[in-house]
Design an enzyme around this catalytic site. Sequence first.
Site, PDB file in Angstrom:
ATOM      1  N   SER A  93       0.823  -1.215   0.000  1.00  0.00           N
ATOM      2  CA  SER A  93       0.000   0.000   0.000  1.00  0.00           C
ATOM      3  C   SER A  93       0.855   1.261   0.000  1.00  0.00           C
ATOM      4  O   SER A  93       1.713   1.434   0.870  1.00  0.00           O
ATOM      5  CB  SER A  93      -0.881   0.052   1.255  1.00  0.00           C
ATOM      6  OG  SER A  93      -1.837  -0.947   1.222  1.00  0.00           O
ATOM      7  N   ASN A 148       1.833   4.092  10.689  1.00  0.00           N
ATOM      8  CA  ASN A 148       1.089   4.628  11.839  1.00  0.00           C
ATOM      9  C   ASN A 148       1.489   3.829  13.072  1.00  0.00           C
ATOM     10  O   ASN A 148       2.007   2.726  12.956  1.00  0.00           O
ATOM     11  CB  ASN A 148      -0.427   4.490  11.591  1.00  0.00           C
ATOM     12  CG  ASN A 148      -0.814   3.045  11.274  1.00  0.00           C
ATOM     13  OD1 ASN A 148      -0.525   2.531  10.187  1.00  0.00           O
ATOM     14  ND2 ASN A 148      -1.427   2.381  12.230  1.00  0.00           N
ATOM     15  N   HIS A 190      -6.921   4.370   6.306  1.00  0.00           N
ATOM     16  CA  HIS A 190      -6.175   4.000   5.099  1.00  0.00           C
ATOM     17  C   HIS A 190      -5.504   5.214   4.440  1.00  0.00           C
ATOM     18  O   HIS A 190      -4.414   5.098   3.877  1.00  0.00           O
ATOM     19  CB  HIS A 190      -7.117   3.294   4.116  1.00  0.00           C
ATOM     20  CG  HIS A 190      -6.429   2.664   2.952  1.00  0.00           C
ATOM     21  ND1 HIS A 190      -5.432   1.708   3.102  1.00  0.00           N
ATOM     22  CD2 HIS A 190      -6.568   2.828   1.612  1.00  0.00           C
ATOM     23  CE1 HIS A 190      -4.996   1.341   1.913  1.00  0.00           C
ATOM     24  NE2 HIS A 190      -5.658   1.997   0.986  1.00  0.00           N
ATOM     25  N   HIS A 242      -5.367  -9.335  -1.096  1.00  0.00           N
ATOM     26  CA  HIS A 242      -5.333  -9.606   0.347  1.00  0.00           C
ATOM     27  C   HIS A 242      -6.424 -10.592   0.747  1.00  0.00           C
ATOM     28  O   HIS A 242      -7.466 -10.682   0.104  1.00  0.00           O
ATOM     29  CB  HIS A 242      -5.558  -8.312   1.145  1.00  0.00           C
ATOM     30  CG  HIS A 242      -4.598  -7.221   0.837  1.00  0.00           C
ATOM     31  ND1 HIS A 242      -4.764  -6.385  -0.245  1.00  0.00           N
ATOM     32  CD2 HIS A 242      -3.455  -6.833   1.450  1.00  0.00           C
ATOM     33  CE1 HIS A 242      -3.756  -5.525  -0.273  1.00  0.00           C
ATOM     34  NE2 HIS A 242      -2.953  -5.778   0.724  1.00  0.00           N
ATOM     35  N   HIS A 252      -3.547   0.418  -4.643  1.00  0.00           N
ATOM     36  CA  HIS A 252      -2.906  -0.733  -5.277  1.00  0.00           C
ATOM     37  C   HIS A 252      -3.282  -0.735  -6.751  1.00  0.00           C
ATOM     38  O   HIS A 252      -4.441  -0.999  -7.084  1.00  0.00           O
ATOM     39  CB  HIS A 252      -3.406  -2.046  -4.667  1.00  0.00           C
ATOM     40  CG  HIS A 252      -2.814  -2.362  -3.331  1.00  0.00           C
ATOM     41  ND1 HIS A 252      -1.800  -3.269  -3.156  1.00  0.00           N
ATOM     42  CD2 HIS A 252      -3.088  -1.870  -2.108  1.00  0.00           C
ATOM     43  CE1 HIS A 252      -1.483  -3.334  -1.877  1.00  0.00           C
ATOM     44  NE2 HIS A 252      -2.249  -2.502  -1.210  1.00  0.00           N
ATOM     45  N   MET A 272      -1.580  -6.784   7.215  1.00  0.00           N
ATOM     46  CA  MET A 272      -2.591  -7.699   6.680  1.00  0.00           C
ATOM     47  C   MET A 272      -2.099  -8.422   5.419  1.00  0.00           C
ATOM     48  O   MET A 272      -2.904  -8.797   4.566  1.00  0.00           O
ATOM     49  CB  MET A 272      -3.863  -6.910   6.354  1.00  0.00           C
ATOM     50  CG  MET A 272      -4.379  -6.048   7.499  1.00  0.00           C
ATOM     51  SD  MET A 272      -5.725  -4.989   6.961  1.00  0.00           S
ATOM     52  CE  MET A 272      -5.898  -3.890   8.382  1.00  0.00           C
ATOM     53  N   SER A 273      -0.795  -8.606   5.301  1.00  0.00           N
ATOM     54  CA  SER A 273      -0.285  -9.215   4.058  1.00  0.00           C
ATOM     55  C   SER A 273       1.034  -9.937   4.300  1.00  0.00           C
ATOM     56  O   SER A 273       1.402 -10.239   5.426  1.00  0.00           O
ATOM     57  CB  SER A 273      -0.089  -8.114   2.998  1.00  0.00           C
ATOM     58  OG  SER A 273       0.993  -7.285   3.365  1.00  0.00           O
ATOM     59  N   ALA A 309       2.736  -2.021   4.124  1.00  0.00           N
ATOM     60  CA  ALA A 309       2.485  -0.946   5.095  1.00  0.00           C
ATOM     61  C   ALA A 309       2.081  -1.641   6.385  1.00  0.00           C
ATOM     62  O   ALA A 309       1.389  -2.660   6.355  1.00  0.00           O
ATOM     63  CB  ALA A 309       1.365  -0.057   4.594  1.00  0.00           C
ATOM     64  N   TYR A 367      -8.450 -10.190   3.205  1.00  0.00           N
ATOM     65  CA  TYR A 367      -9.699  -9.489   3.571  1.00  0.00           C
ATOM     66  C   TYR A 367     -10.541  -9.103   2.351  1.00  0.00           C
ATOM     67  O   TYR A 367     -11.691  -8.714   2.496  1.00  0.00           O
ATOM     68  CB  TYR A 367      -9.404  -8.247   4.433  1.00  0.00           C
ATOM     69  CG  TYR A 367      -8.553  -7.189   3.773  1.00  0.00           C
ATOM     70  CD1 TYR A 367      -9.058  -6.349   2.789  1.00  0.00           C
ATOM     71  CD2 TYR A 367      -7.226  -7.021   4.149  1.00  0.00           C
ATOM     72  CE1 TYR A 367      -8.271  -5.383   2.180  1.00  0.00           C
ATOM     73  CE2 TYR A 367      -6.429  -6.065   3.557  1.00  0.00           C
ATOM     74  CZ  TYR A 367      -6.966  -5.254   2.581  1.00  0.00           C
ATOM     75  OH  TYR A 367      -6.180  -4.300   1.977  1.00  0.00           O
ATOM     76  N   GLU A 368      -9.966  -9.212   1.165  1.00  0.00           N
ATOM     77  CA  GLU A 368     -10.768  -8.928  -0.037  1.00  0.00           C
ATOM     78  C   GLU A 368     -11.614 -10.140  -0.420  1.00  0.00           C
ATOM     79  O   GLU A 368     -12.398 -10.079  -1.360  1.00  0.00           O
ATOM     80  CB  GLU A 368      -9.846  -8.552  -1.200  1.00  0.00           C
ATOM     81  CG  GLU A 368      -9.122  -7.232  -0.975  1.00  0.00           C
ATOM     82  CD  GLU A 368      -8.125  -6.929  -2.075  1.00  0.00           C
ATOM     83  OE1 GLU A 368      -8.542  -6.459  -3.141  1.00  0.00           O
ATOM     84  OE2 GLU A 368      -6.921  -7.188  -1.861  1.00  0.00           O
TER      85      GLU A 368
HETATM   86  N1  HPA Z   1      -2.733  -2.440  11.319  1.00  0.00           N
HETATM   87  C1  HPA Z   1      -2.828  -3.354  10.341  1.00  0.00           C
HETATM   88  N2  HPA Z   1      -2.417  -3.138   9.101  1.00  0.00           N
HETATM   89  C2  HPA Z   1      -1.880  -1.946   8.815  1.00  0.00           C
HETATM   90  C3  HPA Z   1      -1.742  -0.942   9.771  1.00  0.00           C
HETATM   91  C4  HPA Z   1      -2.203  -1.201  11.103  1.00  0.00           C
HETATM   92  O1  HPA Z   1      -2.125  -0.364  12.016  1.00  0.00           O
HETATM   93  N3  HPA Z   1      -1.155   0.122   9.177  1.00  0.00           N
HETATM   94  C5  HPA Z   1      -0.939  -0.235   7.885  1.00  0.00           C
HETATM   95  N4  HPA Z   1      -1.375  -1.488   7.662  1.00  0.00           N
END
Ligand code: HPA
Length: 277
Positions: A30, A238, A252, A83, A61, A214-215, A113, A85-86
Site C-alpha cells: 500500500s 502509523n 487507510h 489480500h 494498489h 494484513m499481508s 504498510a 480481507y478482499e
Molecule cells: N494495522 C494493520 N495493518 C496496517 C496498519 C495497522 O495499524 N497500518 C498499515 N497497515
Amino acid sequence: MTSHPLYGPAVEAIRKVTDRVPDVGLVLGSGLGVLADTLTDRVVVPYEDIPGWPKSTVHGHSGRLVFGTLEGKQVVCQQGRAHFYEGYTPQQITFPIRVMHFLGVKTVILTNAAGGINLSYEAGDIMLLNDHINFIGMAGANPLVGPNDETLGERFIGMSTPYDTSLRAAAKQVASDLDIAIHEGTYACLAGPTFESPAEVRMLRIIGADAVGMSTVHEVLVARHMNMRVLAFSAITNKGIDVVDSPMDANHEEVLETGKVIVPKLSAILRGVLARI
Ligand code: HPA
C-alpha cells in the site's frame, strides 16, 4: 515455459508479451507502488491480461506487473497485491509468487504498510522483517494447506529462518552506509480489514510483535516452499493505538500518505540491496 496445470496459462500469457527472465521479484504494498516507476526499460502486463491472477480491489494498489531493470538487475514488480480481507483464499493471494517462480525469479523482496507495535517505532520508520507471527495461518488458512504439489516443494517446510540471513545483512549494511536508520523485528499478520483494537495492540506487544499488517506472510510461506530467498520490509505508516477513547484512529488515507514519505528511503535501500544481490 511451464506446462503446470495451474500456473502454465498465466506464464504463457506473460510470455506472449515479454521473454524477460527476472532475477528478482518485488512485491509493492500500500502506497509503495510508485517504486515500480524507478525501473528502466519497462514492460507492463496488466493483471487482467493474466489468467488466474487475483486483482486488488483496494485504493492505492494498481494492478499490473512491471518488468524492468534496476541497478543492473532484471526485476519484475507486482504493483499491487491481493489480500485475504478482499475475500481471496491464501492460494489465490500467493498465485503471483508461484508465477514469478516459473518466470525465473529466485529472490523475492516483499514490502508492506504496517502499524507500529514496538513502542520505539514511529510513523515513517522502516522495519526489516526477521520473523513473523502468522495469525491467519494459525487459524487454518495457510496457503500450503491441501494436497502438496511435490513438483513445487516439500510437504513440511521449516520456518526457523523465513527471511534470508545474508540478504538481511546486506540490507542492514546498505541502510547503515546510507545513514538510514532501520529497525529489525517481528511482523504479525492479521486478516483485517479492521485495524486492531487497543487490547489487540497491547496483546501483540506482549507476544513479541513489533509491527502488524494484513499481508506478506502468505507470500513468504509459498516462496519458501519453492526455496526462493526472501527479504521483506514494513513501512511503518502509523502507530498502533493502545488505549481506548483516543482522539486518533488508524485509517487507510494516513497509511497511503505516510507510505509516500517512506518511498525515497525504501527505494534507496532496495537499490543498494539489488546492487549487492
Ligand atoms: N494495522 C494493520 N495493518 C496496517 C496498519 C495497522 O495499524 N497500518 C498499515 N497497515
